[in-house]
Write a protein that holds these residues in place. Structure first.
Motif, PDB file in Angstrom:
ATOM      1  N   VAL A  76      -0.047 -27.746  13.452  1.00 29.57           N
ATOM      2  CA  VAL A  76      -0.423 -28.335  14.745  1.00 29.57           C
ATOM      3  C   VAL A  76       0.668 -29.282  15.239  1.00 29.57           C
ATOM      4  CG1 VAL A  76      -2.055 -29.869  15.907  1.00 29.57           C
ATOM      5  CG2 VAL A  76      -2.900 -28.071  14.381  1.00 29.57           C
ATOM      6  N   ALA A  77       1.217 -30.074  14.345  1.00 31.09           N
ATOM      7  CA  ALA A  77       2.244 -31.046  14.722  1.00 31.09           C
ATOM      8  C   ALA A  77       3.502 -30.377  15.255  1.00 31.09           C
ATOM      9  CB  ALA A  77       2.595 -31.927  13.523  1.00 31.09           C
ATOM     10  N   ILE A  78       3.763 -29.153  14.804  1.00 34.27           N
ATOM     11  CA  ILE A  78       4.961 -28.432  15.246  1.00 34.27           C
ATOM     12  C   ILE A  78       4.661 -27.534  16.447  1.00 34.27           C
ATOM     13  CG2 ILE A  78       6.680 -26.697  14.596  1.00 34.27           C
ATOM     14  CD1 ILE A  78       6.420 -27.751  11.704  1.00 34.27           C
ATOM     15  N   ILE A  79       3.603 -26.737  16.336  1.00 34.83           N
ATOM     16  CA  ILE A  79       3.354 -25.695  17.325  1.00 34.83           C
ATOM     17  C   ILE A  79       2.827 -26.252  18.644  1.00 34.83           C
ATOM     18  CG2 ILE A  79       1.953 -23.655  17.836  1.00 34.83           C
ATOM     19  CD1 ILE A  79       2.018 -23.028  14.829  1.00 34.83           C
ATOM     20  N   LYS A  80       1.871 -27.172  18.585  1.00 37.23           N
ATOM     21  CA  LYS A  80       1.250 -27.625  19.834  1.00 37.23           C
ATOM     22  C   LYS A  80       2.239 -28.298  20.773  1.00 37.23           C
ATOM     23  CE  LYS A  80      -2.796 -29.827  21.792  1.00 37.23           C
ATOM     24  NZ  LYS A  80      -4.171 -30.308  21.560  1.00 37.23           N
ATOM     25  N   PRO A  81       3.024 -29.309  20.332  1.00 37.84           N
ATOM     26  CA  PRO A  81       3.965 -29.914  21.268  1.00 37.84           C
ATOM     27  C   PRO A  81       5.012 -28.945  21.786  1.00 37.84           C
ATOM     28  CG  PRO A  81       4.038 -31.017  19.116  1.00 37.84           C
ATOM     29  CD  PRO A  81       2.999 -29.957  19.038  1.00 37.84           C
ATOM     30  N   THR A  82       5.416 -27.984  20.936  1.00 39.08           N
ATOM     31  CA  THR A  82       6.403 -26.994  21.365  1.00 39.08           C
ATOM     32  C   THR A  82       5.849 -26.130  22.492  1.00 39.08           C
ATOM     33  OG1 THR A  82       7.378 -26.928  19.150  1.00 39.08           O
ATOM     34  CG2 THR A  82       7.859 -25.086  20.617  1.00 39.08           C
ATOM     35  N   LEU A  83       4.614 -25.653  22.327  1.00 39.39           N
ATOM     36  CA  LEU A  83       4.012 -24.814  23.360  1.00 39.39           C
ATOM     37  C   LEU A  83       3.715 -25.607  24.625  1.00 39.39           C
ATOM     38  CD1 LEU A  83       1.584 -22.510  21.330  1.00 39.39           C
ATOM     39  CD2 LEU A  83       3.762 -21.901  22.405  1.00 39.39           C
ATOM     40  N   LEU A  84       3.326 -26.860  24.479  1.00 41.60           N
ATOM     41  CA  LEU A  84       3.082 -27.684  25.664  1.00 41.60           C
ATOM     42  C   LEU A  84       4.374 -27.931  26.438  1.00 41.60           C
ATOM     43  CD1 LEU A  84       0.506 -30.304  24.320  1.00 41.60           C
ATOM     44  CD2 LEU A  84       0.069 -28.288  25.730  1.00 41.60           C
ATOM     45  N   THR A 143       0.207 -18.696  20.730  1.00 42.29           N
ATOM     46  CA  THR A 143      -0.569 -19.062  21.910  1.00 42.29           C
ATOM     47  C   THR A 143      -2.072 -18.944  21.656  1.00 42.29           C
ATOM     48  OG1 THR A 143      -0.336 -16.805  22.783  1.00 42.29           O
ATOM     49  CG2 THR A 143       1.294 -18.428  23.487  1.00 42.29           C
ATOM     50  N   THR A 144      -2.459 -17.931  20.876  1.00 40.26           N
ATOM     51  CA  THR A 144      -3.884 -17.765  20.559  1.00 40.26           C
ATOM     52  C   THR A 144      -4.369 -18.857  19.623  1.00 40.26           C
ATOM     53  OG1 THR A 144      -3.562 -15.376  20.753  1.00 40.26           O
ATOM     54  CG2 THR A 144      -5.622 -16.117  19.799  1.00 40.26           C
ATOM     55  N   ALA A 145      -3.511 -19.297  18.719  1.00 42.82           N
ATOM     56  CA  ALA A 145      -3.868 -20.408  17.839  1.00 42.82           C
ATOM     57  C   ALA A 145      -4.112 -21.670  18.657  1.00 42.82           C
ATOM     58  CB  ALA A 145      -2.774 -20.644  16.808  1.00 42.82           C
ATOM     59  N   LEU A 146      -3.268 -21.904  19.659  1.00 41.42           N
ATOM     60  CA  LEU A 146      -3.466 -23.074  20.523  1.00 41.42           C
ATOM     61  C   LEU A 146      -4.768 -22.949  21.305  1.00 41.42           C
ATOM     62  CD1 LEU A 146      -2.436 -25.737  21.708  1.00 41.42           C
ATOM     63  CD2 LEU A 146      -1.194 -24.392  23.434  1.00 41.42           C
ATOM     64  N   LEU A 147      -5.056 -21.753  21.799  1.00 41.01           N
ATOM     65  CA  LEU A 147      -6.317 -21.504  22.502  1.00 41.01           C
ATOM     66  C   LEU A 147      -7.506 -21.882  21.622  1.00 41.01           C
ATOM     67  CD1 LEU A 147      -7.987 -20.013  24.821  1.00 41.01           C
ATOM     68  CD2 LEU A 147      -7.827 -18.001  23.344  1.00 41.01           C
ATOM     69  N   SER A 148      -7.489 -21.414  20.382  1.00 45.59           N
ATOM     70  CA  SER A 148      -8.582 -21.706  19.459  1.00 45.59           C
ATOM     71  C   SER A 148      -8.672 -23.204  19.174  1.00 45.59           C
ATOM     72  CB  SER A 148      -8.379 -20.921  18.160  1.00 45.59           C
ATOM     73  OG  SER A 148      -9.398 -21.191  17.229  1.00 45.59           O
ATOM     74  N   TYR A 149      -7.539 -23.805  18.910  1.00 41.82           N
ATOM     75  CA  TYR A 149      -7.516 -25.229  18.556  1.00 41.82           C
ATOM     76  C   TYR A 149      -7.984 -26.087  19.726  1.00 41.82           C
ATOM     77  CZ  TYR A 149      -6.019 -29.248  15.822  1.00 41.82           C
ATOM     78  OH  TYR A 149      -6.002 -30.415  15.089  1.00 41.82           O
ATOM     79  N   ASP A 150      -7.606 -25.708  20.949  1.00 43.06           N
ATOM     80  CA  ASP A 150      -8.047 -26.458  22.130  1.00 43.06           C
ATOM     81  C   ASP A 150      -9.555 -26.370  22.326  1.00 43.06           C
ATOM     82  OD1 ASP A 150      -5.576 -27.451  22.781  1.00 43.06           O
ATOM     83  OD2 ASP A 150      -5.202 -26.072  24.446  1.00 43.06           O
ATOM     84  N   HIS A 151     -10.168 -25.340  21.744  1.00 42.95           N
ATOM     85  CA  HIS A 151     -11.626 -25.199  21.823  1.00 42.95           C
ATOM     86  C   HIS A 151     -12.316 -25.741  20.572  1.00 42.95           C
ATOM     87  CE1 HIS A 151     -10.501 -22.475  25.120  1.00 42.95           C
ATOM     88  NE2 HIS A 151     -11.695 -22.757  25.597  1.00 42.95           N
ATOM     89  N   GLY A 152     -11.571 -26.530  19.805  1.00 46.01           N
ATOM     90  CA  GLY A 152     -12.167 -27.230  18.670  1.00 46.01           C
ATOM     91  C   GLY A 152     -12.299 -26.417  17.408  1.00 46.01           C
ATOM     92  N   ARG A 153     -11.581 -25.281  17.323  1.00 49.84           N
ATOM     93  CA  ARG A 153     -11.731 -24.412  16.165  1.00 49.84           C
ATOM     94  C   ARG A 153     -10.382 -24.178  15.486  1.00 49.84           C
ATOM     95  NH1 ARG A 153     -16.642 -21.939  16.103  1.00 49.84           N
ATOM     96  NH2 ARG A 153     -16.221 -22.009  13.856  1.00 49.84           N
ATOM     97  N   ILE A 154     -10.371 -24.283  14.163  1.00 51.59           N
ATOM     98  CA  ILE A 154      -9.192 -23.927  13.387  1.00 51.59           C
ATOM     99  C   ILE A 154      -9.148 -22.404  13.277  1.00 51.59           C
ATOM    100  CG2 ILE A 154      -8.130 -24.013  11.098  1.00 51.59           C
ATOM    101  CD1 ILE A 154      -9.315 -26.817  10.793  1.00 51.59           C
ATOM    102  N   PRO A 155      -8.062 -21.770  13.720  1.00 54.81           N
ATOM    103  CA  PRO A 155      -8.015 -20.305  13.700  1.00 54.81           C
ATOM    104  C   PRO A 155      -7.713 -19.752  12.318  1.00 54.81           C
ATOM    105  CG  PRO A 155      -5.968 -21.185  14.566  1.00 54.81           C
ATOM    106  CD  PRO A 155      -6.858 -22.370  14.319  1.00 54.81           C
ATOM    107  N   ARG A 156      -8.447 -18.708  11.946  1.00 61.00           N
ATOM    108  CA  ARG A 156      -8.145 -17.938  10.739  1.00 61.00           C
ATOM    109  C   ARG A 156      -7.770 -16.534  11.187  1.00 61.00           C
ATOM    110  NH1 ARG A 156     -11.067 -22.815   9.672  1.00 61.00           N
ATOM    111  NH2 ARG A 156     -10.436 -23.434   7.577  1.00 61.00           N
ATOM    112  N   PHE A 157      -6.518 -16.165  10.973  1.00 61.55           N
ATOM    113  CA  PHE A 157      -6.028 -14.852  11.384  1.00 61.55           C
ATOM    114  C   PHE A 157      -6.042 -13.877  10.213  1.00 61.55           C
ATOM    115  CE2 PHE A 157      -3.953 -17.576  14.550  1.00 61.55           C
ATOM    116  CZ  PHE A 157      -4.123 -16.848  15.716  1.00 61.55           C
TER     117      PHE A 157
END
Length: 251
Positions: free
Chosen positions: A18-26, A60-74
């Motif tokens: 989260v610390a790496i991916i979220k700020p990068t995508l934002l 991008t899908t991981a961010l979608l899931s995380y923004d909806h309060g869910r940790i994604p399991r792929f």
């Protein structure tokens, strides 16, 4: 949408990701999530099914899931787990390896069923690969998501997404990072499979019908984003072949 706070306990690997991916995508993208407050389960086990456009999709899908309060399991190809460091990280992040066409293939199904029953969100690309449709519409789906949903009775949440292919087109290596791209995702109402889940034995016809309903629901969300109609017949690699592989051979 209003971003939900994640209620699940995060592993150290999820915290790092989260610390790496979220700020990068934002920094590199704009996000437009539609329908999630009504349709993305806040805390129960579920299967989230998404169309596949680009190798960027898992981010991008991981961010979608995380923004909806869910940790994604792929469900992730087992090859990525062969690297010891990456494999260790993915396992610590709760990701599920898929060993295709091997004795271990059933393990991914069992692990996904267990994750759903433990209240987790399992994210699946039912096409199992980036779409080969010339206009990037969803292809014919595979049965994994349907079988997990029928076994658990969990909600199946269809997501249509569009925009990741502008960052990294299918099967290319050069990303287009600027200007910032907009990633749009529409989250639809859960697919009703209750009548099929009640049928015993669970025949191939039942599973195929569930898969078709799932792909139809995903396709409908993509149609709403693109404001276009998808082809009446979905692209089927078993019949129409793999155009990316054929193009590579020709070159």
């Amino acid at each position: 949408m209003r971003v939900r706070k994640v209620q699940e306990k995060r592993s150290w690997a999820i915290a790092v990701a989260v610390a790496i991916i979220k700020p990068t995508l934002l920094l590199l993208t704009k996000q437009k999530w539609v329908g999630g407050e009504q349709n993305f389960p806040a805390d129960e086990g579920c299967v989230v099914v998404v169309n596949h456009l680009s190798h960027v999709d898992p981010l991008t899908t991981a961010l979608l899931s995380y923004d909806h309060g869910r940790i994604p399991r792929f469900l992730i190809k087992s090859g990525l787990f062969k690297n010891k460091a990456l494999g260790f990280f993915l396992k610590q992040a709760g990701q599920i390896p898929v060993y295709r066409e091997s004795a271990g293939a059933a393990g991914a199904y069992d692990a996904a069923v267990a994750a759903v029953r433990h209240g987790q969100a399992v994210l699946i690309y039912p096409e199992a690969t980036i779409t080969r449709d010339p206009d990037l519409w969803p292809m014919r789906g595979k049965s994994g998501a349907a079988r997990i949903a029928l076994e658990t009775g969990c909600p199946v949440v269809p997501v249509g997404q569009w925009g990741a292919q502008a960052i990294l087109p299918p099967y290319t290596k050069r990303p287009f990072l600027f200007p910032r791209k907009t990633i749009v995702a529409r989250i639809g109402a859960p697919v009703d499979l209750s009548d099929l889940a009640a049928k015993q034995p669970r025949t191939a016809e039942v599973v195929n019908e569930a898969t078709d309903r799932i792909m139809a629901a995903i396709t409908h969300q993509v149609e709403l984003i693109r404001e276009e109609h998808a082809p009446k017949e979905r692209y089927d690699m078993r019949v129409q072949g793999d155009r990316f592989k054929d193009r590579k051979k020709a070159s």
